[in-house]
Design an enzyme around this catalytic site. Structure first.
Site, PDB file in Angstrom:
ATOM      1  N   TYR A 165       0.696  -0.880   0.115  1.00  0.00           N
ATOM      2  CA  TYR A 165      -0.085   0.095  -0.141  1.00  0.00           C
ATOM      3  C   TYR A 165       0.806   1.187   0.159  1.00  0.00           C
ATOM      4  O   TYR A 165       0.734   2.316  -0.799  1.00  0.00           O
ATOM      5  CB  TYR A 165      -0.973   0.020   1.189  1.00  0.00           C
ATOM      6  N   LYS A 169       0.911   4.172  -2.844  1.00  0.00           N
ATOM      7  CA  LYS A 169       0.533   5.508  -2.529  1.00  0.00           C
ATOM      8  C   LYS A 169       1.727   6.563  -2.884  1.00  0.00           C
ATOM      9  O   LYS A 169       1.552   7.570  -3.279  1.00  0.00           O
ATOM     10  CB  LYS A 169       0.265   5.390  -1.325  1.00  0.00           C
TER      11      LYS A 169
END
Length: 300
Positions: A165, A169
């Site tokens: 993640y 991001k």
């Protein structure tokens, strides 16, 4: 009562991952601000429920369900906006999910699926929306187009147990800078947010996180309400925000912070090639003269 002006009156906005959480809050906020909303979610039922809520409140919205990381689906979502409302003015990339593990424990599927939905999903939607706006600009109808991407503090500072993640991001933050530089000539403004709010993703991230995110029971300001994130997104998607591009904003509760992590800090020039044995004190001196590094979430 004084009438509040609407910054997106009549504008057409796509919100991805809008069936719940922050995306749902965005869709409702855009509708309240006068926008016509294309509600995307992987789950058609969730998207339909949000559309029904908007229509019941007197707004205009349509469903465009499906996987934002699929090339043809992304094109179809953009086309839904044009077919339903005659044009597209803004894209809010929000869709995503978590598969949390430590780096040494990830399976290939857990890594690939999160990077695919977050990073590729942002690119696919950005690519198809930008192609539409480029066509408009070339036809002499330069748009006041807006893209708002969703990064994360995890992507800027790191987050223990969320390597897939965080990497996705971080890439989205850089994609925002890249897109702002490349697309400005077509009338396209691109920014990103790093939100902190109570969602199914954060509530599922462990007992400590869930306790931190819980709604207050004393009637005080709920700093973790997903709806707190939406006002900035609504403004960034408006025609008024045309002079702000390539920037990343952290949003939590009533706090908006400019994240300026992609800057050079202390530097030194020897004027010749360094020897490895020289660099220990040089590097440590540069670190002393640079801003203190923010620790990754969960780091000791």
């Amino acid at each position: 009562m004084e009438q509040v002006s609407k910054t997106n009156e009549g504008r057409v906005v796509i919100v991805t991952g809008a069936g719940q959480g922050i995306g749902r809050a965005h869709a409702l906020a855009f509708a309240a601000d006068g926008a016509k909303v294309v509600v995307n979610d992987y789950a058609a039922d969730s998207a339909s429920a949000v559309v029904d809520e908007i229509v019941a409140a007197g707004g205009e919205a349509v469903v465009a369900a499906g996987d934002v990381a699929d090339w043809e689906t992304g094109a179809a979502i953009v086309q839904t906006a044009v077919d339903s409302f005659g044009r597209l003015d803004a894209l809010v990339n929000n869709a995503g999910f978590l598969r949390d593990r430590m780096l040494v424990s990830f399976s290939e599927e857990e890594w690939d699926s999160v990077v695919r939905v977050h990073l590729k999903g942002h690119f696919v939607m950005l690519r198809h929306a930008a192609a539409y706006w480029r066509g408009e600009a070339k036809a002499g109808r330069t748009p006041r187009a807006r893209i708002v991407n969703t990064s994360s503090g995890a992507g800027i500072f790191g987050s223990v147990g969320q390597g897939n993640y965080a990497a996705a991001k971080a890439a989205i933050a850089e994609l925002t800078i890249q897109a702002a530089a490349e697309l400005g000539g077509y009338g396209i403004v691109v920014n990103a947010i790093a939100p902190s709010a109570r969602t199914q993703m954060t509530m599922g991230a462990g007992d400590a996180m869930a306790a931190q995110m819980a709604a207050p029971d004393d009637g005080s300001f709920d700093a973790m309400d997903p709806a707190n994130i939406s006002p900035l997104v609504v403004w960034l998607a408006s025609a008024e925000a045309g002079d702000v591009t390539g920037r990343l904003f952290e949003v939590e509760g009533g706090t908006v912070t400019v994240l300026d992590a992609w800057q050079r800090a202390a530097s030194t020039d020897k004027g010749a090639r360094w020897e490895p044995s020289e660099l220990g004190p040089v590097v440590r001196g540069l670190l002393v003269d640079s801003p203190e590094q923010v620790k990754a979430y969960g780091a000791r």
